[in-house]
Scaffold this motif. Structure first.
Motif, PDB file in Angstrom:
ATOM      1  N   GLU A 104       0.917  -1.356   0.014  1.00 47.98           N
ATOM      2  CA  GLU A 104       0.178   0.103  -0.109  1.00 47.98           C
ATOM      3  C   GLU A 104       0.910   1.179  -0.009  1.00 47.98           C
ATOM      4  O   GLU A 104       0.183   2.425  -0.598  1.00 47.98           O
ATOM      5  N   TYR A 105       1.925   1.284   0.738  1.00 50.09           N
ATOM      6  CA  TYR A 105       2.969   2.279   0.543  1.00 50.09           C
ATOM      7  C   TYR A 105       3.336   2.468  -0.755  1.00 50.09           C
ATOM      8  O   TYR A 105       3.745   3.584  -1.253  1.00 50.09           O
ATOM      9  N   GLY A 106       3.985   1.556  -1.469  1.00 51.97           N
ATOM     10  CA  GLY A 106       3.864   1.414  -2.850  1.00 51.97           C
ATOM     11  C   GLY A 106       3.215   2.276  -3.962  1.00 51.97           C
ATOM     12  O   GLY A 106       3.272   3.086  -4.653  1.00 51.97           O
ATOM     13  N   LYS A 107       1.874   1.766  -3.686  1.00 47.98           N
ATOM     14  CA  LYS A 107       0.646   2.461  -4.481  1.00 47.98           C
ATOM     15  C   LYS A 107       0.320   3.881  -4.045  1.00 47.98           C
ATOM     16  O   LYS A 107       0.303   4.646  -4.951  1.00 47.98           O
ATOM     17  N   LYS A 108       0.585   4.246  -2.590  1.00 44.35           N
ATOM     18  CA  LYS A 108       0.219   5.564  -2.383  1.00 44.35           C
ATOM     19  C   LYS A 108       1.445   6.401  -2.886  1.00 44.35           C
ATOM     20  O   LYS A 108       1.194   7.665  -3.399  1.00 44.35           O
ATOM     21  N   ASN A 109       2.800   6.143  -2.753  1.00 41.36           N
ATOM     22  CA  ASN A 109       3.866   6.881  -3.293  1.00 41.36           C
ATOM     23  C   ASN A 109       4.260   6.524  -4.665  1.00 41.36           C
ATOM     24  O   ASN A 109       5.411   7.292  -5.169  1.00 41.36           O
ATOM     25  N   LYS A 110       3.445   5.821  -5.663  1.00 40.23           N
ATOM     26  CA  LYS A 110       3.917   5.606  -6.759  1.00 40.23           C
ATOM     27  C   LYS A 110       5.348   4.849  -7.046  1.00 40.23           C
ATOM     28  O   LYS A 110       5.951   5.257  -7.789  1.00 40.23           O
ATOM     29  N   ILE A 111       5.579   3.839  -6.079  1.00 36.17           N
ATOM     30  CA  ILE A 111       6.784   3.167  -6.081  1.00 36.17           C
ATOM     31  C   ILE A 111       6.553   1.746  -6.500  1.00 36.17           C
ATOM     32  O   ILE A 111       5.508   1.011  -5.650  1.00 36.17           O
ATOM     33  N   LEU A 112       7.353   1.053  -7.360  1.00 36.69           N
ATOM     34  CA  LEU A 112       6.997  -0.278  -7.754  1.00 36.69           C
ATOM     35  C   LEU A 112       7.232  -1.136  -6.515  1.00 36.69           C
ATOM     36  O   LEU A 112       8.568  -1.022  -5.891  1.00 36.69           O
ATOM     37  N   VAL A 113       6.540  -2.200  -6.389  1.00 34.54           N
ATOM     38  CA  VAL A 113       6.763  -3.157  -5.196  1.00 34.54           C
ATOM     39  C   VAL A 113       6.837  -4.272  -6.057  1.00 34.54           C
ATOM     40  O   VAL A 113       5.644  -4.848  -6.723  1.00 34.54           O
ATOM     41  N   ALA A 114       7.804  -5.135  -5.870  1.00 35.95           N
ATOM     42  CA  ALA A 114       8.070  -6.630  -6.505  1.00 35.95           C
ATOM     43  C   ALA A 114       7.946  -7.708  -5.458  1.00 35.95           C
ATOM     44  O   ALA A 114       8.713  -7.499  -4.603  1.00 35.95           O
ATOM     45  N   SER A 115       7.123  -8.746  -5.601  1.00 38.24           N
ATOM     46  CA  SER A 115       7.153  -9.587  -4.554  1.00 38.24           C
ATOM     47  C   SER A 115       7.597 -11.095  -5.037  1.00 38.24           C
ATOM     48  O   SER A 115       6.804 -11.422  -5.799  1.00 38.24           O
ATOM     49  N   PRO A 116       8.818 -11.352  -4.805  1.00 34.19           N
ATOM     50  CA  PRO A 116       9.390 -12.545  -5.045  1.00 34.19           C
ATOM     51  C   PRO A 116       8.793 -13.883  -4.470  1.00 34.19           C
ATOM     52  O   PRO A 116       9.022 -14.871  -4.856  1.00 34.19           O
ATOM     53  N   PHE A 117       8.194 -13.585  -3.367  1.00 32.17           N
ATOM     54  CA  PHE A 117       7.818 -14.721  -2.537  1.00 32.17           C
ATOM     55  C   PHE A 117       6.217 -15.016  -2.441  1.00 32.17           C
ATOM     56  O   PHE A 117       5.702 -16.027  -2.358  1.00 32.17           O
ATOM     57  N   TYR A 118       5.736 -13.876  -2.031  1.00 34.08           N
ATOM     58  CA  TYR A 118       4.369 -14.022  -1.451  1.00 34.08           C
ATOM     59  C   TYR A 118       3.397 -14.166  -2.652  1.00 34.08           C
ATOM     60  O   TYR A 118       3.269 -13.198  -3.526  1.00 34.08           O
ATOM     61  N   SER A 119       2.267 -15.058  -2.916  1.00 31.89           N
ATOM     62  CA  SER A 119       1.358 -15.084  -3.995  1.00 31.89           C
ATOM     63  C   SER A 119      -0.176 -15.072  -3.428  1.00 31.89           C
ATOM     64  O   SER A 119      -0.364 -16.047  -2.876  1.00 31.89           O
ATOM     65  N   ASN A 120      -0.692 -14.365  -3.649  1.00 31.25           N
ATOM     66  CA  ASN A 120      -2.259 -14.000  -3.400  1.00 31.25           C
ATOM     67  C   ASN A 120      -3.005 -13.100  -4.269  1.00 31.25           C
ATOM     68  O   ASN A 120      -2.600 -12.171  -4.353  1.00 31.25           O
ATOM     69  N   SER A 121      -4.304 -13.714  -5.007  1.00 36.58           N
ATOM     70  CA  SER A 121      -4.749 -12.894  -5.736  1.00 36.58           C
ATOM     71  C   SER A 121      -5.429 -11.825  -5.104  1.00 36.58           C
ATOM     72  O   SER A 121      -6.113 -11.007  -5.966  1.00 36.58           O
ATOM     73  N   LYS A 122      -5.684 -11.645  -3.955  1.00 32.99           N
ATOM     74  CA  LYS A 122      -6.217 -10.636  -3.087  1.00 32.99           C
ATOM     75  C   LYS A 122      -5.458  -9.622  -2.498  1.00 32.99           C
ATOM     76  O   LYS A 122      -5.919  -9.116  -1.627  1.00 32.99           O
ATOM     77  N   THR A 123      -4.154  -9.706  -2.731  1.00 25.42           N
ATOM     78  CA  THR A 123      -3.067  -8.643  -2.168  1.00 25.42           C
ATOM     79  C   THR A 123      -3.612  -7.624  -2.280  1.00 25.42           C
ATOM     80  O   THR A 123      -3.443  -6.685  -1.261  1.00 25.42           O
ATOM     81  N   THR A 124      -3.857  -6.968  -3.411  1.00 24.32           N
ATOM     82  CA  THR A 124      -4.287  -5.613  -3.848  1.00 24.32           C
ATOM     83  C   THR A 124      -5.096  -5.698  -4.810  1.00 24.32           C
ATOM     84  O   THR A 124      -5.427  -6.635  -5.729  1.00 24.32           O
ATOM     85  N   GLU A 125      -5.715  -4.232  -5.196  1.00 22.47           N
ATOM     86  CA  GLU A 125      -6.428  -4.303  -6.340  1.00 22.47           C
ATOM     87  C   GLU A 125      -6.197  -2.532  -6.918  1.00 22.47           C
ATOM     88  O   GLU A 125      -5.740  -1.872  -6.017  1.00 22.47           O
ATOM     89  N   ASN A 126      -6.444  -2.531  -8.155  1.00 20.77           N
ATOM     90  CA  ASN A 126      -6.291  -1.294  -8.755  1.00 20.77           C
ATOM     91  C   ASN A 126      -4.893  -0.844  -8.563  1.00 20.77           C
ATOM     92  O   ASN A 126      -5.008   0.578  -8.147  1.00 20.77           O
TER      93      ASN A 126
END
Length: 440
Positions: free
Chosen positions: A165-187
């Motif tokens: 959410e911090y990345g979304k708010k500040n327009k910073i790309l966040v890459a998750s190499p480990f966690y996988s969940n289709s409900k992590t975030t939206e839009n």
């Protein structure tokens, strides 16, 4: 360079037959590879401020991709944050707590040296996720890698969600190499999930089965009263999509009572005798390890002299309880996000480079860190923060994987306007033949 805090020493992580992990004690890493950590006065967060491309190392990184010469674009300095669970408060290396991520970090350092050779200069700040909060992150970052999270750990899952959410708010790309969940975030056009979600695994599995077997040869194994049951509908939907004119519920199914796995009454014999030769085990969670072992053991005991094939998840490969005897007897086939063929020449070069740098043999985590950093480093340098839109052009083959990053849209969005996030769709199918797993 002064070292104010020695974080860890490496231990040997050796891979038997390329996959199984065995831990042994070996020499500490060289002084040049000790992590520099400074104390943040306001939060007491330990931060590695050492540039991963510093020239103290004499290691010459191995070539990675046949496409390296085609990577073009202006050379841009980028600032990244890497958040890993080093668990520095332990004050020691623990195979259960932090060893894997030290290996991962070592792979990232070698990749950063390779990127520097390509003219890509990255300033990478490394954080221990044990104490960090989003308040410790700069709003001027171009990319955040991590943090590690699991569904079972509320604390690290909360940090992960906060970082996304911090990345979304500040327009910073966040890459998750480990966690996988289709409900992590939206839009969220700033989130990239490098591990495919479970649906992608099941779809890839059914696709591979459809090219090799008829529907009446296939059975799904489901556990009574468990979340396994919710995956039947999706698997059957995928089967209907891949098999022409197949009606819903085209695959057979066996609903298993867990208590019945230990008694002598047959569960699979009737189906095997009727020609059911392919069995799907959709279980993905490590909490299901004992159950999966029991199912495989039961199948093996009931198949007698008949040949059957079991399709499963990475859990089967990673388990220390499921051995070569079951791999071979059940002709195990697995859907995996990456797969390392250790006899590959480039893998051998990397292994030698890693050992020269750290006096320890690289585990699969080291290879994964190397691949991840090369992929993301090249992408952020070449395309900047718009790289998720462009990265479909990346056709490189890395040491143990490739990347096929695609936009994920809301279910039913035929107009493709409701972007949820970006996800890597690349998956391999491997099978056990002649004593080892191979891509099939």
């Amino acid at each position: 360079m002064k070292y104010t805090y020695i974080l860890f020493i490496f231990m040997l992580l050796y891979s038997c037959s390329g996959t199984k992990k065995v831990v042994q004690v070996t020499q500490p890493i060289k002084k040049e590879e000790v992590v520099e950590v400074k104390k943040n006065k306001s939060t007491d967060v330990k931060i590695d401020t050492m540039r991963l491309n510093d020239k103290s190392s004499t290691i010459i990184p191995p070539p990675i991709s046949d496409n390296t010469d085609n990577i073009k674009g202006s050379v841009v300095n980028r600032t990244l944050a890497l958040i890993l669970p080093f668990k520095s408060s332990l004050g020691r290396v623990s195979s259960k707590e932090n060893l894997s991520f030290l290996q991962y970090y070592g792979g990232i350092k070698l990749a950063a040296q390779k990127l520097e050779e390509e003219g890509i200069m990255l300033d990478i700040k490394v954080y221990d996720s044990e104490k960090i909060t989003t308040k410790d992150l700069s709003t001027k970052l171009d990319l955040i890698i991590g943090p590690y999270a699991t569904a079972a750990n509320d604390a690290n899952k909360t940090l992960f969600q906060n970082v996304v959410e911090y990345g979304k708010k500040n327009k910073i790309l966040v890459a998750s190499p480990f966690y996988s969940n289709s409900k992590t975030t939206e839009n969220n056009p700033y989130y990239i999930q490098l591990k495919p979600n479970l649906r992608e695994y099941l779809s890839r599995m059914v696709e591979h089965i459809s090219k090799n077997f008829t529907p009446n040869e296939v059975t799904i194994i489901l556990r009574e009263g468990n979340v396994d049951l919710r995956w039947e509908e999706y698997i059957q939907e995928q089967a209907a999509a891949y098999y022409d004119k197949l009606q819903k519920n085209g695959f057979g199914k066996v609903i298993v009572k867990e208590s019945a796995l230990n008694d002598k009454n047959p569960l699979f014999t009737e189906g095997i005798n009727k020609g059911k030769k392919v069995y799907i085990l959709p279980n993905y969670s490590y909490n299901d390890e004992n159950y999966v072992l029991q199912v495989l053991t039961k199948l093996n005991s009931e198949k007698t002299s008949k040949d059957i094939i079991v399709y499963g998840m990475p859990l089967i490969l990673d388990s220390d309880k499921i051995g070569i005897n079951l791999y071979n007897a059940l002709q195990i086939r697995l859907v995996v996000p990456d797969f390392l063929e250790r006899n590959n020449d480039r893998a051998t070069v990397f292994t030698n480079s890693f050992f020269n740098a750290y006096k320890t043999i690289p585990s699969s985590f080291a290879f994964e860190g190397y691949d991840t950093m090369l992929f993301l480093g090249r992408a952020i340098s070449q395309y900047g923060k718009d790289f998720p839109k462009q990265i479909g052009r990346d056709k490189a083959t890395y040491l143990q994987t490739s990347y096929n990053v695609q936009a994920v849209y809301e279910d039913g969005d035929d107009s493709f306007t409701k972007l949820l996030f970006y996800e890597n769709k690349h998956l391999e199918v491997i099978g056990f033949t002649n004593g080892r797993f191979r891509k099939i």
